[in-house]
Scaffold this active site. Structure first.
Site, mmCIF file in Angstrom:
data_model
loop_
_atom_site.group_PDB
_atom_site.id
_atom_site.type_symbol
_atom_site.label_atom_id
_atom_site.label_comp_id
_atom_site.label_asym_id
_atom_site.label_seq_id
_atom_site.Cartn_x
_atom_site.Cartn_y
_atom_site.Cartn_z
ATOM 1 N N LYS A 49 13.568 4.425 -8.005
ATOM 2 C CA LYS A 49 12.578 3.993 -8.945
ATOM 3 C C LYS A 49 11.108 3.290 -7.835
ATOM 4 C CE LYS A 49 15.033 4.148 -11.330
ATOM 5 N NZ LYS A 49 16.762 4.995 -11.645
ATOM 6 N N GLY A 111 38.486 1.280 4.922
ATOM 7 C CA GLY A 111 38.898 -0.197 4.496
ATOM 8 C C GLY A 111 40.206 0.999 3.517
ATOM 9 N N SER A 168 22.926 16.447 -18.133
ATOM 10 C CA SER A 168 21.495 15.705 -19.025
ATOM 11 C C SER A 168 21.778 14.314 -18.945
ATOM 12 C CB SER A 168 21.740 16.647 -20.525
ATOM 13 O OG SER A 168 23.316 16.137 -20.017
ATOM 14 N N MET A 304 28.886 0.603 -14.519
ATOM 15 C CA MET A 304 28.240 1.935 -13.217
ATOM 16 C C MET A 304 26.937 1.435 -13.866
ATOM 17 S SD MET A 304 30.070 5.167 -13.074
ATOM 18 C CE MET A 304 31.089 5.001 -13.701
ATOM 19 N N LEU A 305 25.949 0.342 -13.147
ATOM 20 C CA LEU A 305 25.061 -0.197 -13.242
ATOM 21 C C LEU A 305 25.062 -1.589 -12.624
ATOM 22 C CD1 LEU A 305 24.074 -0.518 -17.613
ATOM 23 C CD2 LEU A 305 23.255 1.009 -15.581
ATOM 24 N N GLN A 306 24.063 -1.657 -11.902
ATOM 25 C CA GLN A 306 23.536 -2.097 -10.365
ATOM 26 C C GLN A 306 23.424 -3.788 -11.527
ATOM 27 O OE1 GLN A 306 23.492 -2.568 -7.677
ATOM 28 N NE2 GLN A 306 22.205 -4.037 -6.828
ATOM 29 N N HIS A 307 22.718 -4.100 -11.850
ATOM 30 C CA HIS A 307 22.318 -5.620 -12.857
ATOM 31 C C HIS A 307 24.055 -5.556 -13.198
ATOM 32 C CE1 HIS A 307 20.962 -2.690 -16.008
ATOM 33 N NE2 HIS A 307 22.124 -3.497 -16.578
ATOM 34 N N HIS A 431 -1.042 -11.434 -29.381
ATOM 35 C CA HIS A 431 -2.107 -10.828 -29.943
ATOM 36 C C HIS A 431 -2.810 -10.390 -29.269
ATOM 37 C CE1 HIS A 431 -4.018 -8.526 -32.582
ATOM 38 N NE2 HIS A 431 -5.616 -8.941 -32.465
#
Ligand SMILES: Cc1cc2nc3c(=O)[nH]c(=O)nc-3n(C[C@H](O)[C@H](O)[C@H](O)COP(=O)(O)OP(=O)(O)OC[C@H]3O[C@@H](n4cnc5c(N)ncnc54)[C@H](O)[C@@H]3O)c2cc1C
Ligand SMILES: NC(=O)c1ccc[n+]([C@@H]2O[C@H](COP(=O)([O-])OP(=O)(O)OC[C@H]3O[C@@H](n4cnc5c(N)ncnc54)[C@H](O)[C@@H]3O)[C@@H](O)[C@H]2O)c1
Length: 455
Positions: A49, A111, A168, A304-307, A431
């Site tokens: 990123k 380990g 993809s 499989m996501l960091q958050h 706005h």
């Protein structure tokens, strides 16, 4: 045998668990075979990123004609870009180490289990009443010698003059976007018709249409053979009809998914079971089939996501060391694809709603009612809501357009606090901020529900 209160195998996101439990005065063994910080910080989310920042600037210069500005790129200082990125990566292990404290003993090694309650590292046996497996995943191996996986990219070395990327999904598209923007001759090879096939169909369709304008993509194509000759790959491409084509490329990158690291753990010495894909099975409290052994993050193969890993590990801390005894239910797991166009998504797609035969309304609204959106001179951005007809609960929200990953948080807040789309319809918007485009999207969804209820 060394005795601890907690053993953690895998020092990615779980390093933070080690630090937190250490701060409680408990003895923790943290085992990491490579660098602390894991995939995300060393070779995943963050370094990739950081490159998106450069890609965004380069793209806006390349596309400035849309705003009647003629411009060209004079020079890209790749050396500086790489140096900055590599300096970040070089700092990660030290920063994570500094976060640990005197109660955490760090073991650098692999380990593995001797039994359900005994772990071995570097020939030393350790035991604890609680063991957490947070060993993440690794990229599927490329089938050709000298071809890269995403692990071979970071730290950045030499920029290739050309790159061929197979895949993809998230990684293939994000890296194709970055390499292409940086001026590398990029070709994306896709074995089917679709990009990002797990996204809602309308999103992946518009993504394909817009991404194909920027990136050289060959669909329905696979690599029959790739031979590395000193500095270039000679590649034989084959399309679905069996047509063969020759292609050369300096680098060849495979981004075809990730697999479990469970094989390194000698789980045959334990009761811990794996699922069909080779990921570690767990119950709703993250406990494996061995009592006292838990699994969190990518090692469980769920998101499989960091958050997601971070959310799980925080919950596990509360469950094991505080009073939180209810399971963590991820009803809505958001994600973004940091490409151009950018995508953000949470919950079910239109196709899933149909497959499950849900009583839901699907409502799609473009962003063009917002002047800020109009100022970007892009026609494609839209938001799609999938809403329960009876309860007004947002079951899914999908966006494609600049800043989608930020915009979707407004929807996430409502979904987390009191999931009813009418809150989005009734709230005040500045706005003409980009997020204002959510107002007509919410109004339309509610209107669609009411129309259907009246009919
Ligand atoms: C290129 C790329 C880009 C990404 N971008 C994003 C993004 O933008 N947003 C997002 O949410 N996610 C992203 N991800 C996914 C994210 O990196 C992972 O979801 C996250 O790192 C999972 O954290 P974890 O702690 O579960 O596993 P990891 O970070 O993989 O950590 C596991 C650790 O365990 C160690 N280990 C493994 N086996 C053993 C063993 N037997 N003994 C000792 N140590 C062991 C490994 O060396 C590793 O350090 C990206 C991934 C990649 C590859
Ligand atoms: N922005 C983000 O949040 C982000 C970014 C990067 C990675 N990630 C995480 O990392 C995970 C792994 O990413 P990924 O892109 O490697 O996996 P992926 O599962 O997203 O995509 C893999 C793609 O490769 C294709 N594929 C598989 N085998 C192939 C083959 N032999 N030839 C050609 N194509 C093939 C599949 O059809 C699929 O589309 C993601 O699932 C995601 O959770 C997240």
């Amino acid at each position: 045998m060394k005795i601890y209160d907690l053993i953690i195998i895998g020092g990615g996101r779980a390093s933070r668990l080690a630090a937190k439990v250490g701060r409680l005065g408990k003895r923790v063994a943290l085992i990491e075979k490579s660098k602390l910080g894991g995939t995300c910080a060393n070779r995943g989310c963050v370094p990739s990123k950081l490159l998106v920042g450069y890609a965004d600037v380069l793209r806006s210069i390349k596309e400035s004609q849309r705003h009647y500005v003629r411009s060209s790129i004079d020079n890209i200082d790749i050396k500086k870009i790489f140096k900055e990125n590599n300096e970040y990566i070089a700092s990660v292990d030290g920063e994570y180490k500094a976060m640990l404290n005197e109660n955490v003993e760090l073991f650098r090694g692999i380990g593995s289990f001797v039994s359900d309650s005994i772990v071995e590292v570097n020939g030393v046996k350790l035991t604890a009443p609680k063991i957490v497996i947070a060993t993440g995943t690794k990229p599927k191996k490329p089938p050709f010698k000298e071809a890269w996986s995403s692990d071979d990219i970071f730290p950045l070395n030499k920029i290739p003059s050309s790159i061929t990327i197979v895949g993809s999904g998230f990684i293939a598209c994000e890296l194709a976007n970055v390499f292409d923007a940086l001026g590398v001759k990029t070709k994306l090879l896709v074995r089917s018709e679709r990009l990002l096939s797990n996204e809602d169909e309308d999103i992946s369709k518009v993504f394909k249409q817009e991404f194909s304008k920027k990136i050289d993509i060959e669909f329905n194509t696979t690599i029959k053979d790739a031979i590395y000759n000193d500095s270039f790959f000679d590649i034989i491409l084959e399309d679905k009809a069996g047509k063969i084509k020759k292609h050369t490329s300096e680098a060849l990158l495979y981004a075809i998914g990730r697999e479990s690291n469970a094989k390194t753990l000698n789980l045959e010495n334990t009761h811990i079971a794996l699922d069909k894909r080779g990921f570690i099975k767990r119950d709703e409290f993250f406990q494996t089939d061995a009592k006292g052994v838990y699994v969190a993050g990518d090692a469980a193969g769920e998101h499989m996501l960091q958050h997601a890993a971070s959310f799980e590990i925080n919950h596990l801390y509360k469950y094991l060391f505080e009073d939180k005894k209810e399971p963590l239910k991820f009803k809505y797991m958001p994600h973004s694809v940091f490409t151009d166009p950018e995508i953000a998504s949470v919950g079910i797609s239109e196709q899933e709603a149909k497959e499950k035969d849900l009583d839901a309304v699907v409502s799609k609204t473009d962003w063009l009612t917002s002047a800020k959106a109009e100022s970007m001179k892009l026609k494609y951005p839209f938001t799609k809501f999938i809403v329960d007809k009876k309860t007004y609960e947002i079951l899914g929200c999908h966006m494609i357009g600049p800043q989608s990953s930020t915009m979707i948080h407004q929807v996430l807040t409502v979904m987390h606090i009191d999931n009813d789309i009418r809150h989005l319809k009734e709230m005040l918007y500045i706005h003409p901020a980009l997020s204002e485009s959510l107002l007509p999207a919410a109004i339309n969804a509610v209107k669609d529900i009411r129309k259907l209820s009246d009919s």
